[in-house]
Scaffold this motif. Structure first.
Motif, PDB file in Angstrom:
ATOM      1  N   HIS A  90      34.106 -16.259  11.587  1.00 37.26           N
ATOM      2  CA  HIS A  90      34.839 -17.309  10.882  1.00 37.26           C
ATOM      3  C   HIS A  90      35.871 -16.772   9.916  1.00 37.26           C
ATOM      4  CE1 HIS A  90      32.155 -20.045  12.738  1.00 37.26           C
ATOM      5  NE2 HIS A  90      31.114 -19.436  12.225  1.00 37.26           N
ATOM      6  N   GLN A  91      36.136 -15.472   9.982  1.00 39.15           N
ATOM      7  CA  GLN A  91      37.101 -14.911   9.043  1.00 39.15           C
ATOM      8  C   GLN A  91      38.176 -14.156   9.791  1.00 39.15           C
ATOM      9  OE1 GLN A  91      33.541 -13.781   7.431  1.00 39.15           O
ATOM     10  NE2 GLN A  91      34.333 -13.590   5.349  1.00 39.15           N
ATOM     11  N   ASN A  92      39.397 -14.299   9.354  1.00 36.78           N
ATOM     12  CA  ASN A  92      40.434 -13.510   9.987  1.00 36.78           C
ATOM     13  C   ASN A  92      40.506 -12.141   9.333  1.00 36.78           C
ATOM     14  OD1 ASN A  92      42.052 -13.653   7.700  1.00 36.78           O
ATOM     15  ND2 ASN A  92      43.127 -15.464   8.423  1.00 36.78           N
ATOM     16  N   LEU A  93      41.394 -11.329   9.879  1.00 38.94           N
ATOM     17  CA  LEU A  93      41.425  -9.922   9.489  1.00 38.94           C
ATOM     18  C   LEU A  93      41.525  -9.749   7.972  1.00 38.94           C
ATOM     19  CD1 LEU A  93      41.427  -7.153  10.775  1.00 38.94           C
ATOM     20  CD2 LEU A  93      43.898  -7.238  10.851  1.00 38.94           C
ATOM     21  N   LEU A  94      42.422 -10.516   7.346  1.00 41.83           N
ATOM     22  CA  LEU A  94      42.639 -10.331   5.904  1.00 41.83           C
ATOM     23  C   LEU A  94      41.412 -10.763   5.109  1.00 41.83           C
ATOM     24  CD1 LEU A  94      46.347 -11.353   5.443  1.00 41.83           C
ATOM     25  CD2 LEU A  94      45.337  -9.264   6.312  1.00 41.83           C
ATOM     26  N   GLU A  95      40.767 -11.813   5.578  1.00 43.33           N
ATOM     27  CA  GLU A  95      39.543 -12.250   4.891  1.00 43.33           C
ATOM     28  C   GLU A  95      38.436 -11.218   5.046  1.00 43.33           C
ATOM     29  OE1 GLU A  95      40.533 -16.979   5.442  1.00 43.33           O
ATOM     30  OE2 GLU A  95      39.294 -15.919   6.899  1.00 43.33           O
ATOM     31  N   GLY A 141      51.125 -25.255  14.152  1.00 36.71           N
ATOM     32  CA  GLY A 141      49.958 -24.397  14.080  1.00 36.71           C
ATOM     33  C   GLY A 141      49.681 -23.661  15.374  1.00 36.71           C
ATOM     34  N   VAL A 142      48.573 -22.948  15.359  1.00 34.29           N
ATOM     35  CA  VAL A 142      48.282 -22.017  16.449  1.00 34.29           C
ATOM     36  C   VAL A 142      48.072 -22.746  17.771  1.00 34.29           C
ATOM     37  CG1 VAL A 142      45.804 -21.936  16.075  1.00 34.29           C
ATOM     38  CG2 VAL A 142      46.956 -19.963  17.013  1.00 34.29           C
ATOM     39  N   SER A 143      47.642 -23.988  17.709  1.00 36.86           N
ATOM     40  CA  SER A 143      47.346 -24.680  18.967  1.00 36.86           C
ATOM     41  C   SER A 143      48.598 -24.811  19.808  1.00 36.86           C
ATOM     42  CB  SER A 143      46.737 -26.043  18.686  1.00 36.86           C
ATOM     43  OG  SER A 143      47.690 -26.872  18.084  1.00 36.86           O
ATOM     44  N   MET A 157      43.735 -11.973  13.708  1.00 30.60           N
ATOM     45  CA  MET A 157      44.174 -12.987  12.747  1.00 30.60           C
ATOM     46  C   MET A 157      43.967 -14.402  13.310  1.00 30.60           C
ATOM     47  SD  MET A 157      45.321 -11.839   9.896  1.00 30.60           S
ATOM     48  CE  MET A 157      46.288 -13.224   9.300  1.00 30.60           C
ATOM     49  N   ILE A 158      43.803 -14.501  14.621  1.00 26.54           N
ATOM     50  CA  ILE A 158      43.766 -15.810  15.264  1.00 26.54           C
ATOM     51  C   ILE A 158      42.348 -16.195  15.674  1.00 26.54           C
ATOM     52  CG2 ILE A 158      44.638 -17.096  17.282  1.00 26.54           C
ATOM     53  CD1 ILE A 158      47.166 -15.517  17.112  1.00 26.54           C
ATOM     54  N   HIS A 159      41.482 -15.199  15.895  1.00 32.77           N
ATOM     55  CA  HIS A 159      40.206 -15.507  16.539  1.00 32.77           C
ATOM     56  C   HIS A 159      39.364 -16.575  15.822  1.00 32.77           C
ATOM     57  CE1 HIS A 159      38.327 -12.673  13.703  1.00 32.77           C
ATOM     58  NE2 HIS A 159      37.216 -13.320  13.989  1.00 32.77           N
ATOM     59  N   PRO A 160      39.450 -16.737  14.464  1.00 37.76           N
ATOM     60  CA  PRO A 160      38.614 -17.802  13.888  1.00 37.76           C
ATOM     61  C   PRO A 160      39.003 -19.198  14.383  1.00 37.76           C
ATOM     62  CG  PRO A 160      39.450 -16.355  12.175  1.00 37.76           C
ATOM     63  CD  PRO A 160      40.156 -15.997  13.423  1.00 37.76           C
ATOM     64  N   ASN A 161      40.249 -19.335  14.858  1.00 34.90           N
ATOM     65  CA  ASN A 161      40.685 -20.644  15.334  1.00 34.90           C
ATOM     66  C   ASN A 161      40.207 -20.936  16.750  1.00 34.90           C
ATOM     67  OD1 ASN A 161      42.525 -19.722  13.193  1.00 34.90           O
ATOM     68  ND2 ASN A 161      43.461 -21.708  13.501  1.00 34.90           N
TER      69      ASN A 161
END
Lengths: 582, 404, 366
Positions: C66-71, C136-138, C202-206
């Protein structure tokens, strides 16, 4: 508007200064000035849009009117007053009862009622009425007695509000008022001249039902009901328009349609606060998701079988009184490419036609732009012999390619518009004059090259393959042509990508408008049309529950061969299968 | 918030629109302002020019560049004066150090811009080809407008004469050349030398490039273009040529032939065969004594198309005889071509490349002396012919009836 | 918590990665002049070397679903050090985006628009991408499966059309180069298309996918993308032979050679649009990731405000990054893989190890 002041310090300028600026040749300031002007115009539009977005109060403004009085004369006076003393308001005095002891009046509007119904249903029973037991007293008792025992009509209901009486009269019903009673009766006597069910002009089919909707909403509802005899088919009546008081009906399958979509449609319809609804186009414009997009996000059709199919897929149909065009929501992009005939013809041919339609749509948008890009930017990509023939045709023509093709596209739009509006025989003459004489003459006079005429002609013909997207295609065609004349093939590709992104960003009532030919189950009915027995599920995204249409089974292919080979198996398994089926 | 965004976006779109309308279009070229170049000819500067301008004498880098341009005619005017139609190609010529300089000069001097994308053929004058071309063709590789499909050909005399030829078959001579090569491509892909093939051989190091030679022939006031043979390049200089016959031998060595004719003459008569299919397999290796041994096995399927003579032979005798006859003829032609190549030290068969690919380790040791090795290389030639059919008739009229 | 709340399906995530790898096929240029006819070997070994890298990314995705790279950095390294690492990545993503943007400009200039100024082309591209980013990413990954299908069909069609020009002998001799060259080629392939997959962290949590799916999807994307790259290189070598290293863009020259007689020649315009679309997709993803990174660093919830400014920065940065394409190609061959390596391999690996030692996600999950 801080931004405004910062960007455009000259926005408060007066015309004198303008003249000065022009005289002084200060083009820089002038252009800033012009930019500022245009910017203000656009922000004005933006304000208007924001205002529109703010008005969200549901409209509930039906004139209730005062309650009825006991005296007949007062009631009649009120009605006359509030129907602006129109001459088509007829007040027919009545006297009835065994001894003609009751006096009353029948109120209706001429031309909107069925005379037969009035004579047979109201006048004659009233004259002949002899109460069996004791006479009911004037008042609700009498009205009830009349409603239950006397009047012969399909719909009879008591009313107590004068406002309601006015409304009912205006929609073709007859009011019966009795002196001394504070309630009246509304009797359904609607009946006016109407067009009968006929073949629709806008959607003709070779195979399939030929009936079309009419202007009468009851008729239209019935036409749909005849296709779907399901108890779950829900019909809901709304009245929209302050003055027109138009009947608008929602029809959907309760157990299939998404509740969110239904609620959304109702919410948006409720938000409407307008004077009149004259056609379903009014509704469409008020409830659509993207008013400034070239793509329409509400579907429409004139044919009951189309609407029935849409309802069965889980959509909501919006019927509007006074027009044969029924709206459906939500609308998907792909719907424009699916015609009813696809499902009535065999799948192989239907798929072929479907693909043809996609190609035709692409041609209708991109062909002139491609012509511009290829001939004025990328001569490299034209095969040499073809390049020579195009160059020969272009030799000596006076206009640049963009102007030439823009002109031809424009001329085509003129011809099309002229052909549609005129009566059919004249329309044909126009198209002959336009297409043959103008095109040929323009080429032989050396005004335009023949390739442009060919390109525009193929574009025009292709655009008729997908009539539902015709308006979007016309807009996009021009945009693409401008982009192509700006940066050629790169402009076209960026334009195409922008259109894709725009399509992807659209939603119709919360459902994504275009899924980008994604690898989902919907592919079975997108570029190809799979056999009906293959498509056992309703399209993704639209229905909420009950997504399954039917049980999957494969019809027996070549039954005699099967019999020859597996006759023994068949005998063994035959009874079992029948058992399972039952 | 919403409103601000909208206005900002509309502002941006407005800016874009302005830039669209004001900035103009950079790559925009109307077709009627273009000269469609169909052929480029490169020649040694002609002697007559040299005398006129003494400066040119000093600079031997200069060459004549001739551009052939397909003339476009508007259909309305073209139809009226068909009787007095002139040549439909325009020739422009100038002399500069490099190709692009010349083209730019011509660009300046003419009313239209040159469109080089549709250049069909690069013709090298014989003299220029002999003096070396490596520094002449860079423009044809570097320039985005030039394609790798451009045909490379050598003119028998001067390239400009070929480009100026007025032919009956085709109005533009380069288009005729393109058609001719396309036709030969169907016979064997090795006839058609594209820029890519040409450069590929130049880059091999040991291989010799070849290019077809075209010749302008005048027959009864009519000009015709004929394929005269193949030019052989050593490094980047043309050193010799194969005649038409030898060219056929070379093509057969390369294999993959789908059409063609073969005529064989003996004392008995003359037989003409059609090549149905001809494949060549090549093998190359090192002899124990350090010399190179090349093996070429040719498998050909022929069909008999014409017979003259051979009287007194029964069909049964004739067929095996014809097979050996054709095998010998193929062998002879291949050997002829190979001899020419060996005499010129020119490895037109790309044996060197083959050797490099098969024996990369050994190659490094012999790369330096490849020229000598090639000169002394022995060719082991095996030809197998299949002659399955005699055509529509089994016997010819001249053949003797077998006596009853 | 999350800045962009739109969701995508696991399949879309997979196709987005495939498309991302496919977009780099143009870059097979860089290895052509290093390993010549053995470029396909470098492509193959580069892909195989990357398998552990893929596993590393997958483990990070599984550890922090549930966290992206920066998180992840914030959590693993603490707020201060995490921010420093994040800033480094911010530079990395923006540079990557700018480089690809200039790639697109150079490509378009080289092929179809010779005279048009680069900046016009880039502005058009960024504006269209900005349209997508607003949703957004979608929307960013929505068409990835369509693009992948198109790219695949173009590859197959081009190979079929070029069958008559393919010479298998062009692959000989195999292993003819010094071993160092192979290592260099492998490194380039590993760093440029595959290592760049780090942006998908950076995208995988979405993406809506389970633990098992994430590995499967990553592998599939890797195979599909690697397959495309390998076959592109194979095709180019087979057709161009020893002239391969001469050209600045071998795939384009190859496609220009498609010729089926006079009428069906010069069809590369169809291929050009596919290449433009693929590059556009890659730019869009990098642009999106850059915007997200900046928004995260500046703690801005409404990232839409940033879109155009980041885009403008990327254009100017891209235009000033390299003076000419030759320098670009040279740096991609020699220096870039080494600069990228820390961001693509070392830091993710370090993060993984530190997270394992600290047993971070386990405590968080419960």
């Amino acid at each position: 508007m801080i931004a405004n002041a910062r960007f455009f310090p000259f926005s408060g300028i007066v015309p004198n200064d303008l003249v000065m600026l022009i005289k002084n040749n200060s083009w820089k300031e002038l252009s800033i000035l012009l930019l500022g002007f245009l910017f203000r115009k656009l922000s004005f539009l933006g304000n208007q849009y924001a205002l529109y977005r703010k008005t969200t109060g549901p409209y509930d403004d039906r004139t209730k009117g005062p309650g009825m009085e006991k005296e007949l004369t007062k009631n009649l006076a009120y009605l006359k007053d509030n129907l602006s003393d129109s001459c088509d308001l007829k007040v027919h005095p009545l006297e009835f009862g065994p001894k003609n002891q009751w006096s009353g009046a029948m109120v209706f509007i001429e031309g909107m009622i069925d005379n037969g119904k009035i004579t047979d249903g109201i006048l004659r029973p009233l004259k002949d009425w002899r109460p069996e037991s004791k006479m009911p007293a004037a008042g609700d008792g009498l009205i009830n007695e009349l409603a239950k025992k006397v009047i012969c009509a399909g719909s009879v209901k008591p009313v107590a509000s004068l406002g309601d009486i006015i409304l009912e009269c205006l929609s073709g019903n007859t009011a019966v008022l009795v002196d001394g009673c504070a309630t009246g009766l509304i009797i359904g006597t609607k009946g006016w001249e109407k067009r009968s069910v006929s073949e629709p002009q806008s959607e003709t089919v070779i195979r399939g039902p030929r009936e079309g909707f009419t202007e009468n909403i009851c008729n239209n509802t019935a036409l749909i009901r005849r296709k779907i005899r399901s108890g779950r088919l829900h019909v809901e009546n709304l009245i929209v328009g302050r003055r027109s008081q138009t009947d608008v009906r929602l029809m959907y399958l309760e157990d299939v349609a998404s509740h969110e979509v239904v609620a959304e449609v109702k919410k948006r319809l409720g938000r409407l606060d307008v004077d009149a609804i004259l056609e379903s186009g009014y509704i469409e414009e008020y409830i659509e998701d993207a008013p400034f997009s070239p793509f329409s996000t509400v579907g429409y059709s004139e044919k009951p079988d189309v609407i029935a199919a849409q309802i069965l897929e889980g959509r909501v149909a919006i019927l509007v009184d006074g027009t044969p065009f029924v709206l459906t929501a939500p609308m998907l992009f792909i719907e424009s490419f699916q015609t009813t005939e696809d499902y009535y013809t065999r799948p192989l041919y239907a798929s072929l036609v479907r693909m043809l339609r996609f190609v035709g749509y692409l041609i209708s948008i991109f062909a002139p732009a491609l012509y511009i890009a290829l001939t004025s930017f990328h001569q490299e990509f034209i095969p040499t012999t073809l390049l020579f023939s195009i160059a020969n045709a272009r030799e000596g023509t006076p206009f640049p390619v963009l102007l030439e093709s823009m002109g031809m596209v424009f001329a085509f739009e003129i011809l099309r518009e002229a052909g549609i509006r005129l009566p059919r025989p004249v329309g044909q003459a126009i198209s002959i004059v336009g297409a043959l004489i103008m095109g040929d003459a323009a080429v032989s006079a050396g005004l335009v090259g023949a390739p442009v005429v060919i390109t525009v002609a193929i574009t025009a013909v292709a655009s008729f393959l997908v009539p539902a997207q015709n308006d979007a295609a016309s807009v996009l065609r021009v945009v693409m042509m401008v982009l192509a004349s700006f940066t050629g093939w790169y402009g076209i590709s960026m334009g195409a990508l922008a259109v894709l992104m725009h399509l992807g960003s659209l939603n119709s009532f919360g459902v994504p408008y275009f899924n980008g030919l994604a690898w989902t189950r919907d592919q079975e009915d997108t570029i190809v049309r799979m056999p009906l027995w293959f498509m056992i599920r309703r399209p993704q995204g639209i229905p909420e529950n009950n997504t399954v249409r039917g049980r999957f089974f494969i019809p027996v292919f070549r039954p005699h061969e099967v019999l020859d080979e597996d006759s023994e198996d068949e005998q063994e398994e035959g009874p079992k299968e029948r058992g399972a089926g039952a | 918030m919403k409103r601000q965004w909208l206005s900002r976006w509309s502002f941006l779109i407005l800016l874009l629109l302005f830039s669209l309308l004001l900035a103009g279009c950079w790559d925009y070229h109307e077709l009627e302002n273009l000269f469609i170049v169909t052929g480029v000819g490169l020649d040694q500067v002609a002697d007559s020019d040299k005398e006129e301008d003494p400066d040119k004498e000093a600079n031997t880098e200069k060459m004549d560049v001739t551009l052939q341009i397909g003339k476009t005619q508007s259909p309305s005017t073209g139809s009226s004066d068909t009787g007095t139609q002139k040549s439909s190609a325009i020739l422009l010529k100038t002399a500069k150090d490099t190709t692009m300089e010349s083209i730019m000069q011509l660009d300046q001097d003419s009313s239209r811009t040159m469109l080089l994308h549709h250049n069909q053929v690069m013709l090298l004058g014989r003299d220029l080809a002999k003096s070396g071309i490596e520094n002449r063709i860079d423009a044809f590789l570097r320039n985005q407008q030039m394609r790798m499909e451009v045909l490379v050909m050598v003119a028998d005399r001067r390239a400009e004469d070929i480009l100026a030829a007025e032919l009956e078959e085709e109005e533009i001579s380069s288009m005729y050349l393109y058609g001719m090569m396309q036709d030969l491509y169907n016979v064997s892909p090795h006839y058609k030398i594209r820029m890519l093939d040409f450069v590929s051989r130049l880059r091999d190091g040991t291989s010799s490039a070849v290019a077809p030679i075209v010749e302008l022939v005048e027959q009864e006031d009519k000009e015709r273009l004929k394929l005269k043979g193949m030019a052989i390049f050593k490094k980047d200089k043309m050193v010799g040529s194969l005649s038409s016959q030898e060219m056929q031998g070379y093509i057969w060595t390369m294999g993959n032939v789908k059409q063609g004719a073969l005529a064989a003459q003996t004392d008995l008569g003359r037989a003409v065969f059609r090549i149905v299919k001809l494949e060549a397999k090549r093998d190359i290796g090192l002899n124990p004594n350090g010399s190179i041994r090349g093996t070429i096995s040719v498998y050909a399927t022929l069909a008999l198309t014409e017979l003259r003579g051979f009287s007194g032979m029964t069909p049964l005798e004739l067929m095996p005889y014809l097979v050996t006859l054709s095998e010998n003829e193929i062998k002879r032609q291949i050997r002829d071509a190979f001899k020419v190549a060996q005499e010129l030290d020119a490895d037109i068969y790309r044996f060197g490349l083959d050797f490099h690919r098969r024996h990369p380790k050994v190659w490094k040791t012999i790369e330096e002396q490849w020229d000598q090795l090639f000169r002394e290389m022995d060719l082991d030639l095996q030809v197998k012919v299949k002659l399955p059919a005699t055509g529509q008739i089994a016997k010819s009229l001249e053949m003797e009836e077998p006596k009853p | 918590m999350r800045i962009d709340k739109s969701r995508i399906s696991g399949l879309q995530f997979m196709f987005a990665m495939t498309c991302f790898i496919q977009a780099s096929t143009l870059l097979s240029t860089f290895i052509a002049s290093v390993t010549f006819q053995d470029s396909w070997l470098a492509a193959l070994s580069g892909s195989l070397v990357c398998l552990p890298l893929i596993w590393l990314y997958r483990s990070l995705m599984v550890m922090f679903p549930h966290q992206n790279l920066l998180e992840i950095f914030d959590e693993v390294y603490g707020p201060v050090l995490g921010k420093v690492v994040s800033a480094g990545y911010c530079w990395f993503f923006i540079t990557l985006g700018s480089i690809n943007l200039t790639d697109l400009g150079d490509f378009v200039k080289l092929t179809i628009m010779e005279e048009t100024p680069n900046v016009v082309l880039l502005i058009m591209c960024i504006l269209v991408a900005a349209m997508a980013l607003r949703r957004g990413v979608s929307l960013v990954v929505r068409y990835s499966d369509f693009f992948v299908t198109v790219a695949f069909s173009v590859l197959v069609i081009s190979i079929i059309l070029l069958l008559n020009q393919i010479k298998l002998e062009n692959f000989l001799p195999v292993f003819d180069q010094p071993i160092g060259k192979y290592i260099q080629g492998t490194h380039i392939i590993a760093a440029i298309p595959y290592g760049e997959l780090v942006v998908f962290l950076m995208i995988h949590p979405n993406a809506k996918m389970s633990r098992r799916d994430s590995g499967r999807y990553l592998l599939w994307a890797f195979f599909l993308g690697g397959f495309t790259m390998l076959f592109t290189v194979l095709r180019d070598v087979a057709v161009l032979g020893n002239t391969l290293d001469m050209f600045t863009m071998p795939p384009l020259v190859t496609l220009r050679l498609v010729n089926l007689g006079m009428a069906l020649s010069r069809m590369e315009i169809l291929f050009v649009i596919v290449l433009i679309i693929l590059l556009f997709f890659k730019i869009m993803v990098l642009y999106y990731v850059s915007v997200m990174t900046v928004a995260h660093l500046l703690k801005i919830k409404k990232y839409r405000h940033l879109i155009l400014s980041v885009g403008a920065f990327m254009i100017t940065y891209g235009l000033t990054l390299y003076p000419c394409p030759v320098k670009h190609a040279a740096s991609a061959q020699e220096t870039t893989p080494f600069i990228w390596s820390p961001f693509e391999i070392l830091i993710p690996l370090l993060t993984f190890i530190v997270a394992k030692i600290k047993k971070l996600p386990a405590g968080k999950e419960m």
